[in-house]
Scaffold this motif. Structure first.
Motif, mmCIF file in Angstrom:
data_model
loop_
_atom_site.group_PDB
_atom_site.id
_atom_site.type_symbol
_atom_site.label_atom_id
_atom_site.label_comp_id
_atom_site.label_asym_id
_atom_site.label_seq_id
_atom_site.Cartn_x
_atom_site.Cartn_y
_atom_site.Cartn_z
ATOM 1 N N GLU A 8 -13.733 -20.498 -30.866
ATOM 2 C CA GLU A 8 -12.859 -21.443 -31.481
ATOM 3 C C GLU A 8 -12.211 -20.974 -32.674
ATOM 4 N N SER A 9 -10.926 -21.462 -32.690
ATOM 5 C CA SER A 9 -9.864 -20.920 -33.777
ATOM 6 C C SER A 9 -9.755 -21.917 -34.896
ATOM 7 N N GLU A 10 -10.139 -21.295 -36.241
ATOM 8 C CA GLU A 10 -9.882 -22.160 -37.192
ATOM 9 C C GLU A 10 -8.368 -22.554 -37.854
ATOM 10 N N LEU A 11 -7.540 -21.246 -37.270
ATOM 11 C CA LEU A 11 -6.261 -21.306 -37.658
ATOM 12 C C LEU A 11 -5.405 -22.357 -36.996
ATOM 13 N N TYR A 12 -5.854 -22.639 -35.620
ATOM 14 C CA TYR A 12 -5.247 -23.499 -34.981
ATOM 15 C C TYR A 12 -6.005 -24.787 -34.747
ATOM 16 N N ALA A 13 -7.020 -24.776 -35.180
ATOM 17 C CA ALA A 13 -8.220 -26.043 -34.972
ATOM 18 C C ALA A 13 -8.215 -26.298 -33.675
ATOM 19 N N MET A 14 -8.569 -25.332 -32.729
ATOM 20 C CA MET A 14 -8.713 -25.646 -31.387
ATOM 21 C C MET A 14 -9.966 -24.766 -30.787
ATOM 22 N N THR A 15 -10.414 -25.056 -29.628
ATOM 23 C CA THR A 15 -11.021 -24.103 -28.909
ATOM 24 C C THR A 15 -10.163 -23.502 -27.788
ATOM 25 N N PHE A 16 -10.239 -22.204 -27.926
ATOM 26 C CA PHE A 16 -9.670 -21.347 -27.159
ATOM 27 C C PHE A 16 -10.152 -21.339 -25.731
ATOM 28 N N ALA A 17 -11.514 -21.318 -25.604
ATOM 29 C CA ALA A 17 -12.011 -20.874 -24.311
ATOM 30 C C ALA A 17 -13.603 -21.300 -24.376
ATOM 31 N N GLU A 18 -14.106 -22.046 -23.391
ATOM 32 C CA GLU A 18 -15.498 -22.584 -23.302
ATOM 33 C C GLU A 18 -16.159 -22.611 -21.923
ATOM 34 N N VAL A 19 -17.319 -21.949 -21.803
ATOM 35 C CA VAL A 19 -17.906 -21.948 -20.509
ATOM 36 C C VAL A 19 -19.471 -22.712 -20.905
ATOM 37 N N VAL A 20 -19.770 -23.321 -19.917
ATOM 38 C CA VAL A 20 -21.068 -23.932 -19.874
ATOM 39 C C VAL A 20 -21.917 -23.777 -18.633
ATOM 40 N N ASN A 21 -22.865 -22.796 -18.628
ATOM 41 C CA ASN A 21 -23.672 -22.258 -17.124
ATOM 42 C C ASN A 21 -24.051 -23.634 -16.744
ATOM 43 N N SER A 22 -25.121 -24.114 -17.492
ATOM 44 C CA SER A 22 -26.073 -25.159 -17.237
ATOM 45 C C SER A 22 -26.692 -25.967 -18.119
ATOM 46 N N SER A 23 -27.368 -27.128 -17.875
ATOM 47 C CA SER A 23 -27.640 -28.024 -18.887
ATOM 48 C C SER A 23 -29.086 -27.861 -19.284
ATOM 49 N N THR A 24 -29.306 -27.414 -20.326
ATOM 50 C CA THR A 24 -30.476 -27.250 -20.920
ATOM 51 C C THR A 24 -30.995 -28.333 -22.171
ATOM 52 N N LYS A 25 -32.230 -28.636 -22.189
ATOM 53 C CA LYS A 25 -32.510 -29.407 -23.525
ATOM 54 C C LYS A 25 -32.121 -28.726 -24.774
ATOM 55 N N SER A 26 -31.473 -29.380 -25.585
ATOM 56 C CA SER A 26 -31.057 -28.630 -26.890
ATOM 57 C C SER A 26 -32.140 -27.994 -27.763
ATOM 58 N N GLU A 27 -33.294 -28.529 -27.571
ATOM 59 C CA GLU A 27 -34.361 -28.042 -28.492
ATOM 60 C C GLU A 27 -35.005 -26.777 -27.942
ATOM 61 N N LYS A 28 -34.641 -26.359 -26.406
ATOM 62 C CA LYS A 28 -34.967 -25.118 -25.967
ATOM 63 C C LYS A 28 -33.949 -24.115 -26.287
ATOM 64 N N LEU A 29 -32.812 -24.576 -26.797
ATOM 65 C CA LEU A 29 -31.603 -23.282 -27.108
ATOM 66 C C LEU A 29 -31.547 -22.989 -28.525
ATOM 67 N N THR A 30 -31.327 -21.555 -28.584
ATOM 68 C CA THR A 30 -31.079 -20.881 -29.956
ATOM 69 C C THR A 30 -29.361 -20.889 -30.035
ATOM 70 N N LEU A 31 -29.058 -21.324 -31.293
ATOM 71 C CA LEU A 31 -27.367 -21.365 -31.583
ATOM 72 C C LEU A 31 -27.139 -20.185 -32.251
ATOM 73 N N LEU A 32 -26.202 -19.388 -31.852
ATOM 74 C CA LEU A 32 -25.849 -18.246 -32.728
ATOM 75 C C LEU A 32 -24.362 -18.155 -32.909
ATOM 76 N N SER A 33 -23.894 -18.020 -33.903
ATOM 77 C CA SER A 33 -22.586 -18.275 -34.467
ATOM 78 C C SER A 33 -22.005 -16.782 -35.130
ATOM 79 N N TYR A 34 -21.124 -16.239 -34.668
ATOM 80 C CA TYR A 34 -20.491 -14.994 -35.136
ATOM 81 C C TYR A 34 -19.054 -15.274 -35.852
ATOM 82 N N PRO A 35 -18.949 -15.193 -37.054
ATOM 83 C CA PRO A 35 -17.521 -15.217 -37.438
ATOM 84 C C PRO A 35 -16.587 -14.417 -37.326
#
Length: 499
Positions: free
Chosen positions: A85-112
Motif C-alpha cells: 500500500e502507498s500512503e503517498l498515492y493512497a492506493m494499493t500498488f499490488a495484492e495477492v490472495v492465495n486462499s480463503s482462511t478464517k481471519s481468526e487463524k491468521l496473523t497480521l504483520l505490517s511492515y512500514p
C-alpha cells in the motif's frame, strides 16, 4: 530362583526405555528445531530483499516491481495474502490472495516503508497462517518420527513376546485352576512352578485358597441345612422381597401353605405386590405394620416385621393375627352397641359428635325421641316385658331410618336419630311421622298387647352457623320435652324459639 520383578525391570530398561528416551527424543527435537529455523531463515531473507524492492517501487511508482514483491512472498506456502500500500498515492500498488482462511487463524504483520529521509511511503501487509507453518515443519519431521515409532513398536513387540513367553505357562495353569475352582472342583491341587519366586508364591496362595474354600464350602452346607430346617419348621411366614423388581425371591413352607406359591404371587398379583413393597419401604426398620389380604376366599390380617435393606433385598416375617383382629373388632363392636336392643349406643353417638367437631359433616339433623307409656309397662308387667318393648321399638326405628341415617339408644327409653345431609322441613316431618306410626303399632308379648306412643323433637345443624353440636343436641331435647308436655306431633326447635 530369580526375582521376577527384577528381571522384568531390567528387560524394560535395556530394551525399551533407554532407546525411546535418548535416541528418539534427541532425533525428533533436533529435527523440529532445524526445520523450524530453516523456514524462519527463509522468511527473513525474503522479507529483507522485498522491503528494499518495495521502497524502490513506491518511490519510482514502479507497479511491475510491486507485483514482483507480493509474488515472491506469495510463493511461501504459509503466506495467505500480501499487499503493498502507498500512503503517498493512497492506493494499493499490488495484492495477492492465495486462499480463503478464517481471519481468526491468521496473523497480521505490517511492515512500514520509509524513504532515505525517514518519510513514510507506505506499508507492506502480510497475512501469515501459523498453523500452515507448523504443518510444514511437522510434515518435514514426520518421516523421521514414523521411523522412530516403527523402531519402538518393533522393540516393544520383541519385549512383549519375551514377556508372554515367560508368563504363558503359569498363566495358563492359573486359568485352568481357577476354572476348576469356579465350577466347584476343590479336590485337585494347583500345579507347581519353581522358576520365579513371585509365580511360585502365587500358586502357593492358590493352594491355601483352595483349602480354605473347601473347608468353607463344607461349613456352609452344614449351616444351610440347619437354617433350612429352622426356616421351614417355624409357624411364621418368612419371605424375602426384592424391592427393585418388586418380586418375592424365596419363602418358607408356612408361607406357601398359608398363602400360595411364590410364582403365583409374582405373576398374578404383581400390582398388589408393588403396593406392598411401597408400604414396606415407607415403614421404618424395626417397626411392624399390619397388612390385610384376601387368601383363599377369606380375609387374613398379618403383622409384618422386616429387616434392613441389603442390596435391594428385605427379609420379612408375617404373623397371622386374624383371630386377634376379629376379637378386637368384636370388643369394639360391643363397646359401641347397646347390649339390650342391638343398636348403636351412647359411645357410638359420641363418635358421631366427634366427627362433627372434626368438620366431617357440614349439615345434619337430630331427632330426640322419648316413649310415652313405657314406665307403666315396665312397672306393671316387669322388666322382661319392658325389655321386649325396647327391643321392638329400637328395631322399628332402625328399619324406618335405615336409608337416611342412624338411631342410637342413649339410655332408658330415650333414643336419638341422626340424619346427615341437607333435609327440608317437609322431609324431616315425613320421616318423624313414619317413626311415630311404627312405634304406635301394637306390641305383643306373651298374652299381653302393649301400645306405645312417642314424642319427637327436631333440630338442624349447619356448619355455616355459629351454633355448636352440643347446642343443637340441647335444642332437640328441649323440643322433644315441649312435644311431650303438650302432647304434640314432632316439634322443630325453631318453632319454640330455640333454633
Amino acid at each position: 530362583m530369580k526375582r521376577l520383578s527384577t528381571h522384568l525391570i531390567m528387560l524394560y530398561i535395556v530394551i525399551t526405555l533407554v532407546p525411546m528416551l535418548v535416541i528418539g527424543g534427541f532425533i525428533v527435537t533436533k529435527s523440529l528445531l532445524a526445520e523450524q529455523n530453516e523456514w524462519l531463515s527463509l522468511y527473513d531473507k525474503v522479507l529483507l530483499q522485498q522491503l528494499i524492492n518495495a521502497e524502490k517501487s513506491l518511490v519510482e511508482f514502479d507497479l511491475p516491481l510491486a507485483e514482483l514483491v507480493v509474488n515472491d512472498f506469495s510463493r511461501l506456502d504459509y503466506i495467505r495474502a500480501v499487499k503493498l500500500e502507498s500512503e503517498l498515492y493512497a492506493m494499493t500498488f499490488a495484492e495477492v490472495v492465495n486462499s480463503s482462511t478464517k481471519s481468526e487463524k491468521l496473523t497480521l504483520l505490517s511492515y512500514p516503508i520509509t524513504d532515505s529521509t525517514g518519510g513514510r511511503l507506505g506499508q507492506l501487509v502480510i497475512y501469515k497462517d501459523n498453523d500452515a507453518l507448523s504443518s510444514h515443519v511437522y510434515s518435514a519431521v514426520l518421516p523421521k518420527t514414523l521411523f522412530f515409532v516403527i523402531l519402538v513398536s518393533f522393540i516393544s513387540l520383541l519385549f512383549s513376546h519375551k514377556i508372554l513367553s515367560i508368563f504363558k505357562k503359569p498363566f495358563k495353569d492359573v486359568h485352568q485352576f481357577t476354572r476348576l475352582v469356579a465350577s466347584g472342583e476343590f479336590e485337585t491341587p494347583p500345579p507347581t512352578h519353581n522358576k520365579f519366586i513371585e509365580i511360585d508364591a502365587i500358586f502357593s496362595s492358590l493352594e491355601m485358597m483352595r483349602v480354605r474354600l473347601f473347608n468353607s464350602r463344607n461349613q456352609l452346607k452344614q449351616s444351610e441345612e440347619r437354617y433350612s430346617r429352622t426356616y421351614n419348621l417355624t409357624q411364621v411366614c418368612l419371605f424375602v422381597v426384592d424391592v427393585k423388581t418388586c418380586k418375592i425371591i424365596r419363602a418358607n413352607q408356612t408361607f406357601t401353605q398359608l398363602i400360595t406359591d411364590v410364582e403365583v404371587i409374582n405373576c398374578a398379583h404383581a400390582a398388589r405386590l408393588k403396593r406392598f413393597v411401597s408400604q414396606l419401604l415407607l415403614s421404618n426398620e424395626g417397626h411392624s405394620f399390619e397388612y390385610t389380604i384376601s387368601v383363599k376366599g377369606s380375609v387374613k390380617h398379618f403383622q409384618i416385621n422386616h429387616s434392613e435393606r441389603i442390596q435391594n433385598e428385605i427379609e420379612c416375617s408375617a404373623l397371622d393375627i386374624s383371630e386377634l383382629i376379629a376379637a378386637r373388632e368384636s370388643v369394639e363392636l360391643q363397646l359401641r352397641t347397646d347390649a339390650l336392643t342391638g343398636i348403636p349406643n351412647r359411645v357410638k353417638f359420641n363418635q358421631f359428635v366427634q366427627q362433627v367437631e372434626n368438620k366431617k359433616h357440614d349439615k345434619f339433623a337430630f331427632m330426640m325421641l322419648d316413649l310415652n307409656g313405657f314406665k307403666a309397662i315396665n312397672d306393671n308387667h316387669g322388666h322382661l316385658a319392658g325389655d321386649e318393648v325396647l327391643q321392638t321399638i329400637a328395631q322399628r326405628i332402625a328399619s324406618c331410618i335405615h336409608p337416611f341415617g342412624h338411631v342410637y339408644r342413649l339410655g332408658g327409653d330415650e333414643f336419638i336419630v341422626s340424619l346427615t345431609g341437607d333435609y327440608s322441613r317437609d322431609k324431616l316431618q315425613k320421616i318423624a311421622h313414619s317413626i311415630m306410626q311404627l312405634i304406635e303399632n301394637p306390641i305383643h308379648y306373651e298374652e299381653e298387647t302393649f301400645y306405645i306412643s312417642s314424642s319427637i323433637g327436631i333440630s338442624r345443624y349447619d356448619a355455616s352457623d355459629t351454633v355448636s353440636v352440643g347446642e343443637i343436641l340441647n335444642e332437640a331435647d328441649m323440643a322433644m320435652y315441649h312435644a311431650k308436655v303438650n302432647q304434640l306431633h314432632p316439634v322443630f326447635s325453631d318453632e319454640i324459639g330455640l333454633g
